[in-house]
Design a protein around this motif. Structure first.
Motif, PDB file in Angstrom:
ATOM      1  N   HIS A 172      37.150 -89.059 -68.244  1.00 28.90           N
ATOM      2  CA  HIS A 172      38.049 -89.975 -67.554  1.00 28.90           C
ATOM      3  C   HIS A 172      37.805 -89.967 -66.048  1.00 28.90           C
ATOM      4  N   MET A 212      46.088 -82.624 -64.654  1.00 26.17           N
ATOM      5  CA  MET A 212      45.300 -83.641 -63.929  1.00 26.17           C
ATOM      6  C   MET A 212      46.080 -84.915 -63.862  1.00 26.17           C
ATOM      7  N   GLU A 213      46.071 -85.560 -62.722  1.00 21.31           N
ATOM      8  CA  GLU A 213      46.724 -86.871 -62.637  1.00 21.31           C
ATOM      9  C   GLU A 213      45.868 -87.902 -63.359  1.00 21.31           C
ATOM     10  N   GLY A 214      46.505 -88.762 -64.131  1.00 24.61           N
ATOM     11  CA  GLY A 214      45.750 -89.828 -64.784  1.00 24.61           C
ATOM     12  C   GLY A 214      45.745 -91.060 -63.911  1.00 24.61           C
ATOM     13  N   ASN A 215      44.742 -91.860 -64.029  1.00 31.59           N
ATOM     14  CA  ASN A 215      44.713 -93.145 -63.330  1.00 31.59           C
ATOM     15  C   ASN A 215      44.950 -94.239 -64.350  1.00 31.59           C
ATOM     16  N   GLY A 226      48.764 -89.845 -71.907  1.00 25.48           N
ATOM     17  CA  GLY A 226      48.077 -89.400 -70.682  1.00 25.48           C
ATOM     18  C   GLY A 226      46.909 -90.308 -70.364  1.00 25.48           C
ATOM     19  N   ARG A 281      33.476 -99.534 -68.455  1.00 23.21           N
ATOM     20  CA  ARG A 281      34.854 -99.104 -68.211  1.00 23.21           C
ATOM     21  C   ARG A 281      35.460-100.177 -67.329  1.00 23.21           C
ATOM     22  N   GLU A 328      48.195 -82.430 -69.122  1.00 26.06           N
ATOM     23  CA  GLU A 328      47.339 -82.973 -68.057  1.00 26.06           C
ATOM     24  C   GLU A 328      45.858 -82.735 -68.352  1.00 26.06           C
ATOM     25  N   ALA A 373      39.200 -85.052 -69.996  1.00 26.64           N
ATOM     26  CA  ALA A 373      39.469 -85.129 -68.558  1.00 26.64           C
ATOM     27  C   ALA A 373      38.199 -85.454 -67.772  1.00 26.64           C
ATOM     28  N   GLU A 425      44.192 -79.998 -69.121  1.00 29.47           N
ATOM     29  CA  GLU A 425      43.536 -78.749 -68.744  1.00 29.47           C
ATOM     30  C   GLU A 425      43.437 -77.865 -69.981  1.00 29.47           C
ATOM     31  N   SER A 459      41.542 -85.956 -58.136  1.00 28.59           N
ATOM     32  CA  SER A 459      42.481 -85.529 -59.168  1.00 28.59           C
ATOM     33  C   SER A 459      42.846 -84.071 -58.947  1.00 28.59           C
ATOM     34  N   GLU A 460      44.109 -83.754 -59.145  1.00 32.75           N
ATOM     35  CA  GLU A 460      44.560 -82.374 -58.974  1.00 32.75           C
ATOM     36  C   GLU A 460      44.594 -81.680 -60.316  1.00 32.75           C
ATOM     37  N   VAL A 461      44.297 -80.380 -60.311  1.00 35.41           N
ATOM     38  CA  VAL A 461      44.505 -79.524 -61.471  1.00 35.41           C
ATOM     39  C   VAL A 461      45.763 -78.722 -61.169  1.00 35.41           C
ATOM     40  N   PHE A 462      46.728 -78.742 -62.085  1.00 36.27           N
ATOM     41  CA  PHE A 462      48.029 -78.128 -61.809  1.00 36.27           C
ATOM     42  C   PHE A 462      48.204 -76.792 -62.517  1.00 36.27           C
TER      43      PHE A 462
END
Lengths: 386, 128
Positions: free
Chosen positions: B34, A1-4, B128, A32, B12, B31, B14, B66-69
């Motif tokens: 967030h 997952m990409e973090g922000n 992360g 937040r 990431e 995740a 997952e 958000s992408e899951v890779f």
């Protein structure tokens, strides 16, 4: 997952960001925090969807102290503001609030704001946080005797940035009236829409209370001396709400956000704000350019749409024609709408296509279909949407 | 943050649950917290062959995508279609709400995944 990246990341430079008087309160409430227009603000507490629903069904409270407040006073003030802003100002009643765009000479929008008439010669402007410094500069320059635009040059007004002296809390939702009556007595509840009262005792604090808001619900905006912000906040039994749902709420109600639907290169006519730009009012800054654009045909139009294919349209996504053959514009705002339960959006579209029944949104490289519809996605029961 | 001991985790955030020849993949409690409220999930096509690092699924929250890779390359065998109608399940129960079942091309032991203890330390270190 990409973090922000968030403001808690050590690499994030917090030193340059400002805090409102309610900062510690937001932290205690589990807010937040994110950077916004040079401030550290709460984007959510319990969650955006939950807060959004709280405002639609009950009441929420928002810290909007970051917004700019500019006092414009003096014998020329009514005329000056009538020329500085597109909407009608000189005829405003004391105790009335008016929404107006503020344009540059080329008709592009410098900001959108609320004007409060506090007296014959006494006006208060509430402006977007991101534009505060530029607005003050512009307003001072506009009245100066050298170099200002012809419409306002040399007019006698005093311009004061009083933003830091005051906090601002928005209380919004169908129960807002009852909640405020509990701490401020009957007077605010009797206010008409877009009217305000001064020196209202809210939990012992003298406040300016206006029946205005940015959510499409009934509600109030409460202005108090900065040092009294916490007392007023704590006195209001409403759900704490952050900037996240502030955006989803105003978007559903068809209200523009400067930076999305309005910008320096977008005119208020393109943004569909015709009713706040009375073209029969003579001599306001930008009038000549706007009249010319009307005569030639306004080049772009803001159009509402609902997704029919699977996907969520977002700010900045490219928009293509229905048949996907040509690029026709860009999404200004898009969300999965909590109140509608579907993905909807608004887009700035080249005028020749603005009447088409459908369009295509480019989502991560592929086109997803949408149908056009009114941008007033949500109307509260029993009241016309503004 | 809830971390289940029998799962493997990626940097990431997952989680992976190996089950014979295939493995299920989802997102951890860290995740989903967030991300915020998930409003839309784009699942991969069954039969899709994806490389390591490719996007397996897109999760849309209110404010962002958000992408899951893919931790290693593999073939998509099955997807959790309930996420298409109830994306909020990812927030409510991230460890129950698997996203896809994949036949991975290589052994996961070579993928540099963390066990629960390592993931716990990873999260505590503020990575992360």
């Amino acid at each position: 997952m990409e973090g922000n990246q968030s403001v808690s990341d050590p690499v994030y430079d917090n030193a340059a960001l400002r805090r409102t008087p309610l900062y510690d309160t937001h932290i205690k409430l589990g807010g937040r925090m994110v950077a916004y227009a040079g401030w550290i603000m709460p984007v959510q507490y319990a969650g955006i969807m939950e807060e959004h629903q709280a405002v639609r069904t009950h009441a929420g409270k928002f810290d909007v102290s970051h917004m700019g407040e500019i006092a414009v006073c003096g014998p020329d003030a009514p005329d000056f503001l009538d020329r500085l802003l597109t909407n009608r100002i000189a005829g405003m009643l004391t105790g009335q609030a008016v929404y107006s765009p503020m344009c540059a000479e080329d008709g592009g929008t410098l900001d959108d704001l609320l004007v409060y008439r506090r007296g014959i010669d006494d006006f208060l402007l509430i402006v977007n946080a991101a534009n505060r410094a530029a607005d003050v500069s512009w307003i001072v320059q506009a009245s100066s005797s050298a170099g200002g635009p012809a419409e306002t040059r040399g007019m006698q007004v005093s311009v004061t940035d009083c933003s830091d002296a005051f906090g601002l809390i928005a209380l919004q939702g169908p129960d807002a009236g009852n909640i405020l009556a509990g701490v401020a007595g009957d007077a605010p509840g009797k206010l008409g829409y877009y009217r305000f009262l001064e020196n209202v005792d809210v939990a012992g604090v003298p406040c300016l209370v206006s029946r205005t808001g940015y959510t499409g619900e009934d509600g109030f905006e409460i202005r108090m001396p900065s040092e009294c912000s916490i007392e007023v906040w704590n006195a209001l039994p409403a759900v704490p709400c952050g900037l996240g749902c502030r955006d989803t709420l105003r978007f559903e109600a068809g209200m523009p956000l400067y930076g999305n639907e309005l910008a320096r290169d977008i005119s208020p006519l393109e943004a569909g704000l015709d009713r706040f730009v009375p073209m029969d009012k003579p001599g306001f800054i930008g009038r000549t350019a706007l009249a010319a654009s009307l005569a030639a045909g306004v080049p772009r139009r803001l159009v509402g749409f609902g997704m029919t294919g699977r996907g969520v349209a977002r700010h900045g996504y490219p928009v293509w024609s229905m048949d996907g053959s040509c690029r026709i514009g860009t999404v200004t705002t898009g969300y999965h709408s909590p109140s509608l339960g579907m993905a909807v959006g608004t887009a700035m579209i080249e005028s020749p296509f603005a009447g088409d029944p459908g369009l295509s949104i480019e989502i991560r490289g592929h086109l997803v279909s949408a149908v056009t519809r009114s941008r007033f996605f949500y109307k509260r029961k029993g009241k016309d949407a503004t | 943050m809830k971390i289940l001991d029998h799962l493997l985790y990626t940097k990431e955030h997952e989680w992976i649950l190996a089950d014979g020849a295939s493995a299920r993949i989802g997102i951890s409690d860290f995740a989903q917290d967030h991300l915020g409220d998930v409003v839309f999930v784009e699942l991969p096509a069954i039969g899709a062959r994806l490389n390591a690092g490719a996007s397996l699924a897109s999760l849309e929250s209110v404010k962002a995508v958000s992408e899951v890779f893919m931790p290693v390359s593999g073939l998509v065998l099955e997807v959790n279609t309930s996420l298409e109608t109830a994306p909020e399940l990812l927030n409510k129960d991230p460890y129950d709400s698997w996203i896809a079942r994949v036949a991975f091309d290589q052994s996961l032991a070579e993928a540099g995944l963390m066990d629960a203890a390592a993931y716990r330390a990873f999260c505590a270190a503020g990575e992360g």
